[in-house]
Design a protein around this motif. Sequence first.
Motif, mmCIF file in Angstrom:
data_model
loop_
_atom_site.group_PDB
_atom_site.id
_atom_site.type_symbol
_atom_site.label_atom_id
_atom_site.label_comp_id
_atom_site.label_asym_id
_atom_site.label_seq_id
_atom_site.Cartn_x
_atom_site.Cartn_y
_atom_site.Cartn_z
ATOM 1 N N LYS A 19 -76.945 -10.202 12.864
ATOM 2 C CA LYS A 19 -75.788 -9.362 12.575
ATOM 3 C C LYS A 19 -74.748 -10.143 11.773
ATOM 4 N N SER A 20 -73.892 -9.394 11.081
ATOM 5 C CA SER A 20 -72.808 -10.001 10.311
ATOM 6 C C SER A 20 -71.468 -9.395 10.688
ATOM 7 N N ILE A 21 -70.450 -10.231 10.635
ATOM 8 C CA ILE A 21 -69.072 -9.778 10.818
ATOM 9 C C ILE A 21 -68.313 -10.150 9.551
ATOM 10 N N LYS A 22 -67.539 -9.191 9.048
ATOM 11 C CA LYS A 22 -66.819 -9.446 7.797
ATOM 12 C C LYS A 22 -65.331 -9.664 8.065
ATOM 13 N N CYS A 23 -64.742 -10.505 7.242
ATOM 14 C CA CYS A 23 -63.310 -10.777 7.352
ATOM 15 C C CYS A 23 -62.698 -10.824 5.965
ATOM 16 N N GLU A 24 -61.549 -10.190 5.850
ATOM 17 C CA GLU A 24 -60.829 -10.180 4.578
ATOM 18 C C GLU A 24 -59.351 -10.400 4.836
ATOM 19 N N GLN A 25 -58.708 -11.180 3.980
ATOM 20 C CA GLN A 25 -57.253 -11.346 4.079
ATOM 21 C C GLN A 25 -56.614 -11.067 2.716
ATOM 22 N N ASN A 26 -55.469 -10.386 2.780
ATOM 23 C CA ASN A 26 -54.770 -10.046 1.547
ATOM 24 C C ASN A 26 -53.432 -10.780 1.448
ATOM 25 N N LEU A 27 -53.378 -11.948 2.072
ATOM 26 C CA LEU A 27 -52.141 -12.724 2.107
ATOM 27 C C LEU A 27 -52.093 -13.800 1.026
ATOM 28 N N GLY A 28 -53.179 -13.936 0.283
ATOM 29 C CA GLY A 28 -53.212 -14.983 -0.733
ATOM 30 C C GLY A 28 -53.416 -16.375 -0.169
#
Lengths: 113, 106
Positions: A19-28
């Motif tokens: 399985k995979s877990i995704k992470c994204e940040q939009n804070l630069g």
Amino acid sequence: DTAVSQTPKYLVTQMGNDKSIKCEQNLGHDTMYWYKQDSKKFLKIMFSYNNKELIINETVPNRFSPKSPDKAHLNLHINSLELGDSAVYFCASSQAGSLKTQYFGPGTRLLVL
Amino acid sequence: AQRVTQPEKLLSVFKGAPVELKCNYSYSGSPELFWYVQYSRQRLQLLLRHISRESIKGFTADLNKGETSFHLKKPFAQEEDSAMYYCALFTDKLIFGTGTRLQVFP
């Protein structure tokens, strides 16, 4: 606006699956992390990436492989899931440097049956 | 060894009572210490850091190098303070204590 987001929120799967877990940040931010919180609420770092490069790997089994396609994303892939992998996994991000606040995602609750 | 110890798993108080969540650390270098808080079903967030010497939501924490402690204090607890509190030490990474659950009863 969500600063650090993770998908999925909940993950229920059978032993042996991948399985995979995704992470994204939009804070630069240029540094991202994965933490594991076990059933006793103990929180421990697993990995840290800076500008897509792995800088911390805390004796995590090889079944766990983080992947950072760009600075804003750090995904966690887990092979051959085991019962003991059941936990809440938190992604976080920060600017580089010790005094920089780490911003955490909402967590992914993984249950391995 | 680098370590953060929070001796209390659970701390229960009544509203208006003083609160002290204990944190001790083990580190040979100059410590950089933080308190993080996790409210029920919410993400972990920074509460305060020792370098700022600030008061957030009425909480303060003073670094005592002699006692290697960084206890979190609030003079009058509120029900909304009920949460999981983590003390953390930054070396080359954040090392968290085992956390203390604070329950504030009405």
